[in-house]
Design an enzyme around this catalytic site. Structure first.
Site, PDB file in Angstrom:
ATOM      1  N   SER A 107     -55.751 -12.346 -49.477  1.00  0.00           N
ATOM      2  CA  SER A 107     -56.414 -11.479 -50.422  1.00  0.00           C
ATOM      3  C   SER A 107     -56.605 -12.072 -51.814  1.00  0.00           C
ATOM      4  O   SER A 107     -57.449 -11.591 -52.566  1.00  0.00           O
ATOM      5  CB  SER A 107     -55.636 -10.170 -50.532  1.00  0.00           C
ATOM      6  N   LYS A 139     -54.330 -12.139 -60.871  1.00  0.00           N
ATOM      7  CA  LYS A 139     -54.851 -11.299 -59.787  1.00  0.00           C
ATOM      8  C   LYS A 139     -54.807  -9.836 -60.220  1.00  0.00           C
ATOM      9  O   LYS A 139     -53.862  -9.411 -60.892  1.00  0.00           O
ATOM     10  CB  LYS A 139     -53.987 -11.516 -58.531  1.00  0.00           C
ATOM     11  N   SER A 150     -51.551 -14.315 -48.344  1.00  0.00           N
ATOM     12  CA  SER A 150     -52.599 -14.043 -49.337  1.00  0.00           C
ATOM     13  C   SER A 150     -52.695 -15.024 -50.498  1.00  0.00           C
ATOM     14  O   SER A 150     -53.656 -14.973 -51.264  1.00  0.00           O
ATOM     15  CB  SER A 150     -52.437 -12.635 -49.903  1.00  0.00           C
TER      16      SER A 150
END
Lengths: 488, 96
Positions: A152, A76, A176
């Protein structure tokens, strides 16, 4: 069938038997990215040249015993990677091409010889539940590209679901990892707060943030967690505990297991098809010898408000570091330093990030601190106590991960409060600090995945994985693949 | 319940070092009023005798030995800076 339909353990064996090479695995990854990523938009940056060179080097290495030897993964984009651009999907960091060091979790992956394929899309600074807050092209759901992948860590979940990589690291502050895992039909774990180092994770809300793995199955997830967990002196909130072998404990049965099902998690607002899938899953557990009872987490309805006050307050402090002095994009429209700070930040941050900085600054400002920030910290204690009490009598808590399957792009963008309500079933877990996993437990009528959430006691990831694995072995949801075109 | 005014929003924006237009102020006033209004539900709970939670793990004063270590060079520290001069970060003037 793709090589990525195998578990890491199976691929390890194929590598060992010389049936495949690391170069085959890395090629599989980049070929698939070329095939589908213009539809999915999971990646922000690819590190192809280095990854291919590393694959070649690994193929010529004698010692191939490392736990993620040659396995292609993605990171990420809020985890810093030395020499690989790290943007947090923000225009503020658009030019942050050359971070100085690796996050501890990235070093740990490298030590076990995983291959980093690239950096994954996300909501800007991890603030969002749909990926629509990415300042680049938002990620789409591989199961239906009219729908969001969640957020996210939407890029992380979508890339794994689309077969672009075998595992991804995400971060989870209010859901997330688990929410996009549920939306994309993959397995995502938020570890106990403190189990995994946050050093090198660009901080959003420091008392809530945790890094965790997203994979296609429970066994792979446990293997990646084994690699990234552990004490780190660079993170003062990292717990100094022994890390058990999660993969070894995986296959034990769940006979006699006591499951708590909070009535608030199957209440109004949870879509009937989601509720049905969870009740079906509970039947599977019954057939495996576990028992379940309805319980109450009475303060869970206050979790969303508590979370937005606390996380935004922490974010307003953490994001003060983005000042346009040491790194990042500086405005060209300022003559003095204060204006330079203000304009750099206003031009570099997106709408949601600014809204949360404003909310947090307000909640921490003189005259409002006690009424909002401190009040929320006290309610956090009540939410934590709810879990402590249930875990005196039960082994795990089970419910849905999200109230609905993935919503459509643009459906929830008008009203921040509607968007925030998506996280109602994941947020309490972060506030309490306990571990939680999401794994596929069915599909909606229109073919979108539904996620089952299993929540465990502090540092009891072993039980969480075992319970998840038992369900996965008894069902076949995790073997379904999205039809994006091409062999998957 | 706290009514949030445009002046308050401007003040908070200054504290947060954000430049806002009149249009931004309008929107942020509405958004913050709605979110804070939603958060008022926490007042339904009596928390007078509840301790606040800052961190879920009971960790206190975690220290490591204060030993000098090799970290980054001055050159590395400056390499991502938008502006630099003679081994320093360069910024616009502080005084008008």
């Amino acid at each position: 069938m793709s090589l990525f339909d195998h578990t890491i353990k199976e691929l390890e064996e194929k590598l060992h038997n010389k049936e495949i090479t690391v170069q085959d695995l890395v090629d599989t990854s980049y070929n698939r990215i070329k095939e589908v990523d213009d539809k999915v938009h999971a990646f922000l940056t690819l590190d192809e040249e280095n990854a291919k060179a590393k694959a070649k080097e690994l193929d010529n290495t004698k010692d191939q015993s490392q736990r993620l030897f040659g396995i292609p993964g993605g990171i990420k984009d809020n985890l810093v990677t030395k020499g690989i651009r790290t943007t947090c999907a923000s225009q503020f960091l658009d030019n942050f091409d050359d971070p100085l060091y690796n996050a501890t979790v990235v070093d740990k992956l490298n030590n076990e010889k995983a291959v980093t394929i690239g950096k994954l899309n996300m909501d800007e600074f991890a603030m969002g539940s749909s990926n629509e807050n990415s300042s680049y092209t938002p990620t789409r759901n591989p199961w239906n590209t009219d729908h969001v992948p969640g957020g996210s860590s939407g890029g992380s979940a979508a890339a794994v679901a689309a077969g672009e990589i075998l595992f991804a690291l995400g971060s989870d502050t209010g859901g997330s990892i688990r929410q996009p895992a549920a939306f994309c039909g993959v397995v995502g774990l938020k570890p106990t707060y403190g189990l995994v180092s946050r050093f090198g994770l660009v901080a959003f809300a420091s008392s809530l943030d945790q890094v965790g793995p997203i994979t296609r199955n429970v066994e792979d997830n446990a293997r990646v967690l084994e690699v990234i967990a552990g004490h780190d002196e660079m993170d003062s909130t990292s717990a100094n505990i022994e890390i058990p072998s999660y993969t070894e404990n995986l296959t034990k049965d769940v006979k006699g297991l006591k499951i708590a099902v909070p009535k608030e998690y199957l209440a109004e607002g949870v879509a009937p098809e989601v509720k049905e899938s969870v009740l079906e899953a509970l039947k599977v557990y019954e057939s495996l010898g576990a028992t379940w009872e309805e319980v109450s987490l009475p303060h869970s309805k206050y979790a969303v408000a508590t979370y937005y006050l606390l996380s935004s307050s922490e974010a307003s402090a953490n994001l003060a570091r983005f000042d346009g002095v040491r790194y990042g994009v500086r405005t060209e429209n300022a003559d003095n330093m204060i204006d330079m700070f203000k304009h750099s930040r206003s031009e570099g941050f997106g709408e949601e990030v600014k809204r949360r900085i404003m909310l947090g600054t307000f909640a921490l400002s003189s005259g409002y601190y006690d009424a909002y920030y401190k009040k929320a910290q006290k309610v956090r204690t009540l939410i934590k106590n709810d879990f402590d009490k249930i875990f005196e009598d039960y082994d795990v808590v089970i419910g849905p991960t999200t109230p609905t399957p993935a919503f459509k792009v643009g459906e929830n963008t008008d009203d921040p409060l509607t968007m925030y309500a998506n996280d109602i079933l994941t947020i309490p877990v972060n506030l309490a600090g306990v571990p939680g996993i999401s794994l596929p437990c069915g599909f909606s009528e229109n073919g979108l995945p539904i996620g089952l959430q299993i929540i465990g006691k502090y540092f009891d990831e072993s039980t969480v994985y075992r319970v998840a694995h038992a369900y996965e072995q008894a069902t076949d949801h995790h073997t379904k693949r999205p039809q994006l075109g091409g062999a998957n | 319940m706290a009514e949030i005014t445009k002046d308050q929003v401007k003040h908070v924006a200054h504290l947060a070092r954000l430049a806002v237009t009149e249009e931004d102020v309008e929107k942020l006033t509405d958004d913050l009023s709605a979110i804070i209004g939603y958060a008022e539900q926490l007042n339904e709970l009596d928390t007078e005798n509840v301790e606040p939670t800052t961190h879920v793990l009971d960790l206190k004063n975690v220290m490591r030995k204060d030993e000098p270590k090799k970290w980054i060079t001055q050159e590395e520290a400056l390499k991502n800076a938008p502006d630099k001069e003679a081994g320093h970060f360069r910024v616009p003037s502080i005084l008008e």
